[in-house]
Design a protein around this motif. Sequence first.
Motif, PDB file in Angstrom:
ATOM      1  N   ARG A  33      37.441  79.303  88.416  1.00 36.34           N
ATOM      2  CA  ARG A  33      38.619  80.146  88.141  1.00 36.34           C
ATOM      3  C   ARG A  33      39.920  79.457  88.555  1.00 36.34           C
ATOM      4  O   ARG A  33      40.979  80.078  88.558  1.00 36.34           O
ATOM      5  N   ASN A  43      43.287  77.216  88.787  1.00 35.68           N
ATOM      6  CA  ASN A  43      44.404  77.030  87.863  1.00 35.68           C
ATOM      7  C   ASN A  43      44.769  75.544  87.763  1.00 35.68           C
ATOM      8  O   ASN A  43      45.903  75.131  88.022  1.00 35.68           O
ATOM      9  N   ASN A  84      51.729  78.602  90.947  1.00 37.36           N
ATOM     10  CA  ASN A  84      50.392  78.640  91.549  1.00 37.36           C
ATOM     11  C   ASN A  84      49.463  77.575  90.971  1.00 37.36           C
ATOM     12  O   ASN A  84      48.241  77.741  90.964  1.00 37.36           O
ATOM     13  N   ILE A  85      50.026  76.483  90.490  1.00 40.86           N
ATOM     14  CA  ILE A  85      49.210  75.411  89.928  1.00 40.86           C
ATOM     15  C   ILE A  85      48.319  74.803  91.023  1.00 40.86           C
ATOM     16  O   ILE A  85      48.693  74.742  92.190  1.00 40.86           O
TER      17      ILE A  85
END
Length: 206
Positions: free
Chosen positions: A31, A33, A168-169
């Motif tokens: 999940r 990113n 939020n990378i």
Amino acid sequence: MIELPPTLRAPRIDEVPKNSPALELLKQRERANIVQGYKLLQNNESEEQQQLPFNFYAEVNIDNSKLWELIISLSEELPDVASLIFGYEGEEPWYGDYFDKIELLIDLVEFKKEIVQDTFIDIGLIYSDEDKLIEIFIPESKYVKFWGVDEESFRKIMNDFNLREIENIEFVDEYPKVREPLTLFDKKAIPTDELIERLTEEYIKN
């Protein structure tokens, strides 16, 4: 998920001990990113950082097939001369002598595949003096770390590659990973030890 080099992958379940904390991280990775884009931080977080003459620091994810092109574009931020910085992953890097930037980049084309796909080396280009620090650094997980002085110019390059700032990378080295030698995938690739030796002979003269 970004396109990774063939030499970098997530471990299989059977490669992770059942009670290892890495197992939970491996599940979280599904999940994660880890997408194309970047994050940017100003050089105002600590006195230690502020003593170095750069204005911002960025980390950039990009598909591996586009990484070399991005390196070339970011090299435009460097002045006319630059030094090669390189070494084995996890070890202190070597700093080469300063060379004409264009000639250096032309010479490095020979090692293009190894630069963007050999996950056992860290490599980059740097220029530093009393007034500015500019560095393009490609760690073993093959994304970009960049220290720069002209934020507007950097953001323009990001736009040219359709890369946007993502708060939020995440990056592939935040999770368990398996690195494999490039020579397993390309018999013509230069082995890591030979590459380090050649770079040392060519770019460290003193």
